[in-house]
Design an enzyme around this catalytic site. Structure first.
Site, PDB file in Angstrom:
ATOM      1  N   GLU A  15     -11.036   2.955   0.439  1.00 38.88           N
ATOM      2  CA  GLU A  15     -10.605   1.689  -0.601  1.00 38.88           C
ATOM      3  C   GLU A  15     -10.454   0.968   0.987  1.00 38.88           C
ATOM      4  O   GLU A  15      -9.853  -0.041   1.037  1.00 38.88           O
ATOM      5  CB  GLU A  15      -8.418   2.489  -0.653  1.00 38.88           C
ATOM      6  N   ILE A  43     -10.994   7.707   9.772  1.00 34.11           N
ATOM      7  CA  ILE A  43      -9.598   7.383  10.743  1.00 34.11           C
ATOM      8  C   ILE A  43      -8.632   9.023  10.348  1.00 34.11           C
ATOM      9  O   ILE A  43      -7.986   9.908  10.137  1.00 34.11           O
ATOM     10  CB  ILE A  43      -8.892   6.717  10.072  1.00 34.11           C
ATOM     11  N   ARG A  44      -9.131   9.825  11.680  1.00 35.94           N
ATOM     12  CA  ARG A  44      -7.883  10.780  12.501  1.00 35.94           C
ATOM     13  C   ARG A  44      -8.544  11.944  10.911  1.00 35.94           C
ATOM     14  O   ARG A  44      -7.923  12.161  10.505  1.00 35.94           O
ATOM     15  CB  ARG A  44      -6.324  11.143  12.747  1.00 35.94           C
ATOM     16  N   HIS A  98     -11.117   6.718   3.889  1.00 41.66           N
ATOM     17  CA  HIS A  98     -10.703   6.348   3.372  1.00 41.66           C
ATOM     18  C   HIS A  98     -11.865   5.771   2.302  1.00 41.66           C
ATOM     19  O   HIS A  98     -11.794   4.370   3.062  1.00 41.66           O
ATOM     20  CB  HIS A  98      -9.816   5.438   4.420  1.00 41.66           C
ATOM     21  N   GLY A 133      -2.309   8.890   5.085  1.00 37.05           N
ATOM     22  CA  GLY A 133      -1.165   9.059   5.365  1.00 37.05           C
ATOM     23  C   GLY A 133      -1.031  10.382   6.611  1.00 37.05           C
ATOM     24  O   GLY A 133      -1.818  10.675   7.155  1.00 37.05           O
ATOM     25  N   CYS A 183      -8.066  11.592   1.786  1.00 38.14           N
ATOM     26  CA  CYS A 183      -7.941  11.889   3.273  1.00 38.14           C
ATOM     27  C   CYS A 183      -6.311  12.826   3.732  1.00 38.14           C
ATOM     28  O   CYS A 183      -6.882  14.016   2.979  1.00 38.14           O
ATOM     29  CB  CYS A 183      -7.940  10.862   4.633  1.00 38.14           C
ATOM     30  N   SER A 201      -0.387  14.116   6.397  1.00 37.46           N
ATOM     31  CA  SER A 201       0.087  15.348   5.429  1.00 37.46           C
ATOM     32  C   SER A 201       1.084  15.971   4.838  1.00 37.46           C
ATOM     33  O   SER A 201       1.282  16.192   3.888  1.00 37.46           O
ATOM     34  CB  SER A 201      -1.472  16.476   5.074  1.00 37.46           C
ATOM     35  N   ARG A 206      -7.736  20.295  10.141  1.00 34.98           N
ATOM     36  CA  ARG A 206      -6.565  18.316  10.092  1.00 34.98           C
ATOM     37  C   ARG A 206      -6.905  18.336  11.261  1.00 34.98           C
ATOM     38  O   ARG A 206      -7.107  18.820  12.248  1.00 34.98           O
ATOM     39  CB  ARG A 206      -4.744  18.985   9.928  1.00 34.98           C
TER      40      ARG A 206
HETATM   41  N1  GLN Z   1      -5.259  14.091   9.526  1.00 30.32           N
HETATM   42  C1  GLN Z   1      -3.695  12.940   8.934  1.00 30.32           C
HETATM   43  C2  GLN Z   1      -2.971  14.260   8.440  1.00 30.32           C
HETATM   44  O1  GLN Z   1      -3.192  15.972   9.069  1.00 30.32           O
HETATM   45  C3  GLN Z   1      -4.762  12.342   7.816  1.00 30.32           C
HETATM   46  C4  GLN Z   1      -4.967  11.255   8.587  1.00 30.32           C
HETATM   47  C5  GLN Z   1      -5.222  10.176   7.858  1.00 30.32           C
HETATM   48  O2  GLN Z   1      -5.118  10.328   6.074  1.00 30.32           O
HETATM   49  N2  GLN Z   1      -5.706   9.384   7.611  1.00 30.32           N
HETATM   50  O3  GLN Z   1      -2.556  14.340   7.967  1.00 30.32           O
END
Ligand code: GLN
Length: 198
Positions: A178, A140-141, A176, A53, A85, A55, A112
């Protein structure tokens, strides 16, 4: 019956719940999934999941609701946590970002969105310690783990950077786990001998 708490501020609660149930089924263990939004339910959980999500948002809610201290108490009692993540960022000892008030339950320094600057998301087959076939990891990111403490075991690396780690009862992944049908990471975190012993 295993009671699994999933921190449900945002993120993939149902996917994680399915993966934990799936991992439990392989061990003949029924799983009850509890969504954590307030303090009071963490003490009744056997295992905890900190999903992805944002952070900053997750850490703010944990602090505001007093869930942060409950999670620290859970870890001090040796009970398992899987942090993925954004969850990994929140679990870290250092997120190198003042906007994230980390839980310091996993001795790693994270950066991050380190992958995100180059590429938003990708999937990669990962060799994970103890797995006989690669794990399909969806990033993902994703954060990068810059440094790991002495007690931290690196379970997987992507291009030399650690992306799955374990310290005692806490497992953290930059990806991730899941988002595919493969529940081996949830199994490793919650049903592995290490987790059971802890
Ligand atoms: N980069 C996001 C963060 O800093 C985390 C991305 C993710 O959970 N998919 O919170």
């Amino acid at each position: 019956m295993l009671r699994a708490g999933v921190v449900a501020v945002q993120g993939d609660v149902s996917e994680h719940a399915a993966a934990i149930r799936n991992a439990g089924a392989a061990h003949d263990e029924d799983v009850e999934v509890v969504e954590i939004r307030q303090s009071g339910s963490v003490p009744d959980c056997d295992v905890l999941l900190l999903p992805g999500g944002e952070s900053t948002a997750i850490s703010r809610l944990l602090a505001r609701e007093g869930i942060d201290e409950e999670i620290q108490t859970h870890v001090n009692a040796g009970k398992p946590v899987l942090a993925t993540c954004a969850g990994l960022i929140v679990a870290a000892s250092d997120a190198q970002d003042d906007r994230v008030d980390t839980l310091d339950i996993l001795d790693v320094t994270v950066d991050r969105n380190a992958f995100g600057r180059q590429v938003d998301s990708f999937e990669a087959p990962l060799d994970v310690a103890g797995f006989s076939a690669p794990f399909p990891a969806v990033f993902i990111r994703a954060p990068v783990i810059d440094e790991v403490g002495e007690e931290v075991e690196v379970l997987a690396r992507w291009e030399d950077d650690p992306v799955a780690v374990r310290e005692g009862p806490v497992v953290g992944t930059a990806f991730h786990p899941e988002l595919t049908n493969d529940s081996r990471i949830h199994d490793l975190a919650f049903f592995d001998e290490m987790a059971v012993e802890a």
